[in-house]
Write an enzyme that holds these catalytic residues in place. Structure first.
Site, PDB file in Angstrom:
ATOM      1  CE1 TYR A  78      44.772   8.835  22.688  1.00 23.48           C
ATOM      2  CE2 TYR A  78      46.093   8.194  20.952  1.00 23.48           C
ATOM      3  CZ  TYR A  78      44.834   7.672  22.128  1.00 23.48           C
ATOM      4  OH  TYR A  78      44.323   6.157  22.402  1.00 23.48           O
ATOM      5  CG  ASP A 133      33.376  13.769  34.655  1.00 24.36           C
ATOM      6  OD1 ASP A 133      34.510  13.391  34.302  1.00 24.36           O
ATOM      7  OD2 ASP A 133      32.987  15.414  35.050  1.00 24.36           O
ATOM      8  NE  ARG A 181      29.881   8.410  24.838  1.00 22.55           N
ATOM      9  CZ  ARG A 181      30.171   7.987  22.950  1.00 22.55           C
ATOM     10  NH1 ARG A 181      29.939   8.042  22.168  1.00 22.55           N
ATOM     11  NH2 ARG A 181      31.299   6.973  22.409  1.00 22.55           N
ATOM     12  CE  LYS A 233      45.485   6.691  25.017  1.00 21.89           C
ATOM     13  NZ  LYS A 233      44.776   6.433  26.437  1.00 21.89           N
ATOM     14  N   GLY A 266      31.607   3.661  24.912  1.00 25.64           N
ATOM     15  CA  GLY A 266      32.832   4.472  23.721  1.00 25.64           C
ATOM     16  C   GLY A 266      32.854   2.828  22.587  1.00 25.64           C
ATOM     17  CD  GLN A 267      36.664   1.811  17.896  1.00 29.88           C
ATOM     18  OE1 GLN A 267      37.607   2.147  17.787  1.00 29.88           O
ATOM     19  NE2 GLN A 267      36.463   1.151  16.266  1.00 29.88           N
ATOM     20  CG  ASP A 275      31.028   6.445  28.888  1.00 24.42           C
ATOM     21  OD1 ASP A 275      30.746   8.033  28.199  1.00 24.42           O
ATOM     22  OD2 ASP A 275      31.133   5.754  28.302  1.00 24.42           O
ATOM     23  N   GLY A 280      33.956   4.585  30.744  1.00 22.78           N
ATOM     24  CA  GLY A 280      34.461   5.285  28.988  1.00 22.78           C
ATOM     25  C   GLY A 280      33.660   3.301  28.909  1.00 22.78           C
TER      26      GLY A 280
END
Ligand SMILES: NC(=O)c1ccc[n+]([C@@H]2O[C@H](COP(=O)([O-])OP(=O)(O)OC[C@H]3O[C@@H](n4cnc5c(N)ncnc54)[C@H](O)[C@@H]3O)[C@@H](O)[C@H]2O)c1
Length: 315
Positions: free
Chosen positions: A144, A54, A38, A148, A13-14, A36, A10
Site C-alpha cells: 500500500y 469500475d 459497489r 502511494k 467508501g469511508q 463506485d 469510490g
C-alpha cells in the site's frame, strides 16, 4: 466562471460518502456525481446522481467523464493497507492503474482539477518517528505504501509534464461515525467507539503503546476541500502534502472513552497489523500545508471522542 461538474470515484467508501455530501452542499446536489464499484451507500441515496463505475475500465470511465461534462475528479477508490498485505498484486494493480486511468483522462479531456489521496503509509521504518517532515527518507515496506509513494510521483509527473492540476494529501488514520472504514491499520480507532457503546469492552489488534497519527473525518473533509479551493500559486507540493491533527495510542483513546463510559475495558491481541503500524511514524509535521494554504486542525482526541460518542448514541 466555470460551472463545476464533479465526479467522485469510490463514493460509497469511508471518505467518499462524507466528501460527496460536503461537495454537494458547496456545488449543488446535481453537480456532484457519485460513483463506485459497489452499490450506492444508503446515506447518499436521494441526495444526487449516482453511476456505477469500475475505475479499472478506462473506456467506461472516459465515456462517463464526457457524458457527465465532468470538470473535477476526486479519486478515492483504492485497496487499503491491511487488505493490501493480504493481496499485494491486487492492491498494486488497482492503486496504480486506477490512478493512471484518471490522470490520462484528465490530460485528454482537460479536466480542471484532480484530487487523489496519499497516506502516511508512504513513510517506512527509516523515516523519523516523531514529527516526520514533508521531505525526508521515504522507504515504505507495505505494498500500500509503495503504491502511494509511486502514485505521488505520477501526480507530480502529470503536473510537470501535462499541466494536470492534481492535488493530494497524505491522510493519517481517519476516524468517522457515518460510514465504516475499509481495511486499514488504523480501523481500531473507529471500531473501539462502536464496541465501547455496544459491548463496553474492546479487544485491540495493536499493542497499547502504539502511537499513530490520526484525524477526525470533519477535519479531513475540510482539509481536502481547502486544498482543492486554494489558489494554484499557493500549491508548492505536487507530490502530496503532510497533514496531521493528533497522535494517540490505544491506551490513550481507551482512557478518553472511559471519561464518558467509566465501565469500558480494553484488552490487547496484536496481529499482523502491528508490524504495519510499527513501520509508520508516530506523529507528522504538517507545517508546509499550514504555510501554503493555511491548514489547521480543529479536533483533538477529547473533542473527537465527545463528538463520536454523541453521534453514535443519537444518529
Ligand atoms: N480511511 C483512511 O484512514 C485513509 C487514510 C489514508 C489514506 N486513505 C485513502 O483515501 C482513499 C479512500 O479511502 P477510504 O477509507 O474511503 O476507503 P474505502 O475502502 O472505505 O472506500 C474505497 C471505495 O472504493 C471503491 N472501489 C474499490 N475498487 C473500485 C473500482 N475498481 N472502481 C470503483 N470503485 C472502487 C470501494 O467499493 C469503496 O467504496 C484511498 O485512496 C485511501 O488509500 C484513507
Amino acid at each position: 466562471m466555470i460551472r463545476e461538474r464533479i465526479l467522485v470515484i469510490g463514493a460509497s467508501g469511508q471518505i467518499g460518502v462524507e466528501l460527496t455530501l460536503a461537495l454537494r452542499k458547496i456545488y449543488g446536489n446535481n453537480n456532484v456525481v457519485a460513483s463506485d464499484l459497489r452499490e450506492e451507500n444508503e446515506l447518499l441515496k436521494g441526495t444526487g446522481p449516482y453511476v456505477s463505475i469500475d475505475v479499472m475500465n478506462k473506456e467506461m470511465l472516459h465515456v462517463q467523464v464526457i457524458r457527465q461534462n465532468i470538470t473535477q475528479i476526486y479519486l478515492l477508490a483504492a485497496i487499503l493497507s491491511a487488505t493490501g498485505e493480504k493481496n499485494p498484486n491486487l492492491a498494486w494493480h488497482l492503486n496504480m492503474q486506477g490512478l493512471l486511468n484518471v490522470l490520462d483522462i484528465a490530460r485528454e479531456e482537460k479536466i480542471y482539477k484532480v484530487y487523489w489521496p496519499s497516506s502516511i503509509a508512504v513513510f517506512g521504518p527509516t523515516s523519523p518517528k516523531q514529527n516526520c517532515p514533508q521531505q525526508t527518507i521515504i522507504e515504505p515496506t507495505t505494498v500500500y505504501g509503495i503504491s502511494k509513494y509511486a502514485g505521488e510521483f505520477w501526480c507530480n509527473y502529470y503536473h510537470q509534464r501535462y499541466q494536470v492540476d492534481v492535488r493530494s494529501l497524505r491522510y493519517p488514520g481517519l476516524i468517522s461515525y457515518k460510514s465504516a472504514p475499509g481495511g486499514g491499520t488504523t480501523d481500531y480507532a473507529v471500531e473501539i467507539y462502536h464496541e465501547a457503546l455496544e459491548e463496553k469492552k474492546y479487544t485491540c489488534f495493536l499493542r497499547e503503546d502504539t502511537y499513530l497519527p490520526m484525524m477526525y473525518m470533519p477535519d479531513a473533509i475540510r482539509a481536502t476541500i481547502e486544498l482543492m479551493e486554494a489558489p494554484t500559486a499557493d500549491i508548492s507540493i505536487r507530490t502530496s502534502y503532510n497533514v496531521s491533527a493528533m497522535s494517540f495510542s490505544p491506551k490513550e483513546i481507551s482512557a478518553a472513552i472511559k471519561n464518558y463510559i467509566p465501565e469500558f475495558t480494553i484488552s490487547y491481541e496484536p496481529d499482523y497489523r502491528q508490524s504495519i503500524a510499527d513501520s509508520w511514524p508516530q506523529s507528522i509535521d504538517d507545517s508546509v500545508a499550514g504555510k501554503d494554504w493555511g491548514w489547521k486542525p480543529e479536533f483533538d482526541l477529547n473533542k473527537m471522542t465527545k463528538d463520536m460518542l454523541e453521534n453514535l448514541r443519537h444518529p
